[in-house]
Enzyme design. Sequence first.
Site, PDB file in Angstrom:
ATOM      1  N   GLU A 124       0.883  -1.181   0.102  1.00 29.31           N
ATOM      2  CA  GLU A 124       0.057   0.146   0.059  1.00 29.31           C
ATOM      3  C   GLU A 124       1.000   1.182  -0.008  1.00 29.31           C
ATOM      4  OE1 GLU A 124      -3.057  -0.115   2.866  1.00 29.31           O
ATOM      5  OE2 GLU A 124      -3.211   2.153   3.285  1.00 29.31           O
ATOM      6  N   ASP A 132       0.285   5.432   0.572  1.00 28.28           N
ATOM      7  CA  ASP A 132      -1.149   6.395   1.028  1.00 28.28           C
ATOM      8  C   ASP A 132      -0.673   7.779   0.728  1.00 28.28           C
ATOM      9  OD1 ASP A 132      -2.349   4.064   2.184  1.00 28.28           O
ATOM     10  OD2 ASP A 132      -1.373   4.359   4.013  1.00 28.28           O
ATOM     11  N   GLU A 175      -2.742  10.846   2.559  1.00 28.36           N
ATOM     12  CA  GLU A 175      -3.882  11.077   3.558  1.00 28.36           C
ATOM     13  C   GLU A 175      -3.795  12.439   4.218  1.00 28.36           C
ATOM     14  OE1 GLU A 175      -4.512   6.907   5.776  1.00 28.36           O
ATOM     15  OE2 GLU A 175      -2.646   8.291   6.453  1.00 28.36           O
TER      16      GLU A 175
END
Length: 297
Positions: free
Chosen positions: A109, A111, A113
């Site tokens: 993953e 990210d 954010e």
Amino acid sequence: METRACLVILVTAIVVAIFRPPVAAAETNASFGDVFSKSCPDNDFKTSQDGKIWDISLNQQGGCGFMTKERYRFGWFSMRIKAVGGDSAGVVTTYFMCSENAAGPERDEVDIEFLGNRTGQPYLVQTNVYKNGTGGREMRHVLWFDPTHDFHTYSFLWNNHQLVIFVDKVPIRVYKNANYTNNFFPNEKPMYLFSSIWDADDWATRGGADKTDWSKSPFVSSYTDFTADGCRWEDPFPACVSNTADNWWDQYDTWHLSEDQKKDYAWVQRNLVVYDYCKDTKRYTTLPEECWISPWE
């Protein structure tokens, strides 16, 4: 800072344009339903009249998200996003790549954010990398603009040599797989692209000190202009896996930062980084091995 920021954006946009050809029309003109599937009630997902802007909302009943129907291994993936405005403490807006359609224990993953804030406080953007279910590679940045006032472009450039996160074509994070093998570099699993909004008031704003004020809900973040120019995965292996260097995003110029991008990245490092796990010696008494790989080469 504002003058410098304008110059940074202008110079880097020119540099990126040099080696980035136009994206295929099929990737940009498809409808939302052709590209994505969503996971929320219809009343938490709205589109503009022309269908080109997608609003997702969070209330006490839950959040909302959508994901690509296709997986990719390497490429260029961008989205224009407008983050939640006003008092958004506790709210997280995301744009990320993940190898699974749930938070599985073996996932890869990457990210982006947006960590909500109390009105008037700076918005923080957190990035993180997971390999085989293990993360802990957080960086946090402030931005040189208010991400709630207008749409800005957030992009991943991903090949076997480096993973770069861009904001409006400015590189804010460089994660290399160079010099020697980086055992924490996510280069084996194809990934979907996700967008979501959710409640994380146990940690997102000042370490959980500021809680979500539900009287301000629904909280709405907006997305538009998704671009995917990558190696679309087909089991067991797509043909493009063996010839990704035929694509602009896996040619020599994209294996490292250009000289102008290095200047932009140095400016980001000096002015915008508020947390870097590679400098957190209290958390990591022995720094992860990738911390020793130079982003400049």
